[in-house]
Design a protein around this motif. Structure first.
Motif, PDB file in Angstrom:
ATOM      1  N   UNK A 143       0.668  -1.169   0.105  1.00  0.00           N
ATOM      2  CA  UNK A 143      -0.059  -0.007   0.032  1.00  0.00           C
ATOM      3  C   UNK A 143       0.811   1.384  -0.018  1.00  0.00           C
ATOM      4  N   UNK A 144       1.900   1.236   0.775  1.00  0.00           N
ATOM      5  CA  UNK A 144       2.769   2.441   0.690  1.00  0.00           C
ATOM      6  C   UNK A 144       3.545   2.694  -0.397  1.00  0.00           C
ATOM      7  N   UNK A 152       3.330  -4.131  -6.293  1.00  0.00           N
ATOM      8  CA  UNK A 152       2.163  -5.051  -5.728  1.00  0.00           C
ATOM      9  C   UNK A 152       1.867  -6.447  -6.436  1.00  0.00           C
ATOM     10  N   UNK A 153       2.124  -6.089  -7.926  1.00  0.00           N
ATOM     11  CA  UNK A 153       2.098  -7.490  -8.512  1.00  0.00           C
ATOM     12  C   UNK A 153       3.181  -8.445  -8.019  1.00  0.00           C
ATOM     13  N   UNK A 154       4.462  -8.111  -7.671  1.00  0.00           N
ATOM     14  CA  UNK A 154       5.216  -9.077  -7.089  1.00  0.00           C
ATOM     15  C   UNK A 154       4.763  -9.665  -5.836  1.00  0.00           C
ATOM     16  N   UNK A 155       4.244  -8.674  -4.964  1.00  0.00           N
ATOM     17  CA  UNK A 155       3.781  -9.260  -3.690  1.00  0.00           C
ATOM     18  C   UNK A 155       2.669 -10.226  -3.846  1.00  0.00           C
ATOM     19  N   UNK A 157      -7.720  -4.416  -6.159  1.00  0.00           N
ATOM     20  CA  UNK A 157      -8.428  -3.255  -6.313  1.00  0.00           C
ATOM     21  C   UNK A 157      -8.359  -2.563  -4.882  1.00  0.00           C
ATOM     22  N   UNK A 158      -8.650  -3.267  -3.915  1.00  0.00           N
ATOM     23  CA  UNK A 158      -8.478  -2.595  -2.574  1.00  0.00           C
ATOM     24  C   UNK A 158      -7.122  -1.991  -2.043  1.00  0.00           C
ATOM     25  N   UNK A 159      -5.924  -2.675  -2.542  1.00  0.00           N
ATOM     26  CA  UNK A 159      -4.940  -2.222  -2.280  1.00  0.00           C
ATOM     27  C   UNK A 159      -4.471  -0.845  -3.064  1.00  0.00           C
ATOM     28  N   UNK A 178      -4.191   5.077  -3.362  1.00  0.00           N
ATOM     29  CA  UNK A 178      -4.689   6.387  -3.893  1.00  0.00           C
ATOM     30  C   UNK A 178      -5.120   7.190  -2.925  1.00  0.00           C
ATOM     31  N   UNK A 179      -5.966   6.696  -1.866  1.00  0.00           N
ATOM     32  CA  UNK A 179      -6.439   7.646  -0.967  1.00  0.00           C
ATOM     33  C   UNK A 179      -5.191   8.129   0.061  1.00  0.00           C
TER      34      UNK A 179
END
Length: 419
Positions: free
Chosen positions: A23-24, A305-308, A342-344, A349-350
């Motif tokens: 997320x970060x 994110x994809x790697x994770x 999508x949630x991540x 973004x937020x």
């Protein structure tokens, strides 16, 4: 669908460390992307708002960008000066409604000193045709009085009645200060978000007076005291530039051509809007480079994110088998993985947008003070919202890759994990 989203949230909560780091990564990339866009657009807006209602700027013969920079933005120096007689002839031209003479060359603790007259405070406009307003005091009337900008007053903690020492040239050193001729602060201007805030304004006569006994930037003899100089009459010999307002916009090109062909000395007359357009053209390469870099940072964040998600996929095959045993279909597994991505992305973004506004809140006064760039804290523009939407869509697309793999695993594994 709601149940799958709730399950995706619980799955992320069970992998807090990985989820927070992912997320970060997305958040920081979003912060950089929006930050570059805001600085780019606000820099343009700030430059464009610096001067308004001025039809022509006249200076010694030079490039129009250089003339614009030193006369309006106080960046750089003039290649030469304008003779006072030339200024008088131009200001009395039948097409000229008003003229603001400007003399540059001195400073006070890093702030530029502007020699001018009452026309500056009467006719100068910035932003949406906004006039200069005094927050305190009045316009200078005597020889050794000064009106200072809002940033000068705030940063140096000046008040009405304080005395300041002007230095010869841009550097403020002990040997080039006019230390025997202090100026009294009689006025402080309202903030404008332009270089006016970082300027010290004195009369043209005062510029002449403080340079009595100076030659070519060096003190050659003793300078008379303020009382002696105040009793004398001074008239400028040269100025740096002139801002002109015309009776009709239709006369702009004709007067510009006339000034550019002025027979008594080489002069340049430029239109601020055209000069700004040329400046943006020169900066466009840097702008595009910044946008490309910030775009790559966003791509790097999404790849992180994809790697994770892919790394954790093999570890979660038992989880998928249990879900199948509880009645989940392969399609449910697919939507679970895409929902997690999508949630991540949405949280990134937020958080990234919130982080940007927090940084702006903390650094806005520093940026304005150091660079004269006002970046207002406003709601995201339509273009910025479009960028955020594109990041969100990209995050959802990235989530499809591990979702497809999980979908295939769930079909091949069935309810029994194969390792």
């Amino acid at each position: 669908m709601a149940a799958i989203i709730r399950l995706a949230w619980q799955s992320l909560a069970n992998r807090k460390a990985t989820a927070i780091l992912t997320l970060l990564t997305v958040a920081i990339s979003v912060t950089l992307l929006l930050g570059v866009e805001k600085v780019r657009t606000q820099a343009k807006s700030s430059f464009a708002n610096t001067i308004s209602e001025t039809d022509l700027i006249v200076g010694s013969r030079s490039g129009q960008v250089n003339l614009l920079l030193y006369s309006v933005f106080r960046i750089g120096n003039a290649t030469n000066n304008i003779d006072w007689q030339s200024y008088q002839e131009i200001s009395q031209h039948r097409s000229v409604k008003w003229a603001i003479p400007i003399s540059l060359g001195d400073s006070h603790q890093g702030f530029r000193v502007i020699g001018t007259n009452g026309a500056y405070f009467k006719h100068y406009r910035y932003g949406q045709k906004q006039p200069l307003q005094l927050a305190q005091g009045e316009v200078f009337d005597s020889l050794f009085e000064t009106v200072i900008g809002a940033d000068v007053a705030r940063k140096l903690d000046y008040k009405i009645g304080d005395e300041i020492i002007i230095a010869h040239g841009i550097s403020d050193l002990s040997f080039n200060r006019h230390d025997n001729l202090p100026f009294k602060v009689v006025g402080i201007l309202e903030p404008t978000g332009t270089p006016v805030d970082r300027s010290v304004h004195v009369s043209l006569e005062a510029i002449e007076a403080i340079h009595v006994g100076w030659e070519s930037g060096a003190r050659l003899g003793s300078t008379p005291g303020a009382d002696v100089l105040a009793a004398r009459q001074f008239e400028p010999k040269q100025i740096t530039a002139v801002l002109l307002g015309l009776n009709s916009k239709m006369q702009t090109f004709a007067l510009q051509r006339e000034i550019n062909n002025y027979p008594k000395e080489p002069l340049s007359a430029i239109m601020p809007g055209i000069a700004l357009h040329e400046l943006w053209g020169m900066m466009s390469v840097a702008e595009q480079a910044l946008l490309v870099v910030s775009g790559f940072v966003v791509v790097a964040g999404l790849l992180g994110m994809l790697t994770s998600l892919l790394t954790s996929l093999n570890e979660r095959r038992r989880e998928m088998a249990i879900l199948r045993a509880m009645g989940a279909r392969p399609g449910h597994i697919f939507f679970l993985l895409t929902s997690e991505a999508t949630l991540l992305t949405a949280l990134g973004v937020v958080v990234g947008t919130s982080l940007l506004y927090l940084i702006l809140l903390l650094t806005q006064p520093i940026i304005q003070s150091q660079f004269g760039l006002l970046i207002p804290i406003t709601a995201p523009t339509n273009y910025e919202l479009l960028l955020l939407l594109l990041v969100q869509l990209a995050g959802m697309l990235v989530g499809i890759i591990p979702a497809v793999r999980a979908y295939r695993h769930s079909l091949s594994d069935g309810m029994t994990i194969k390792v």
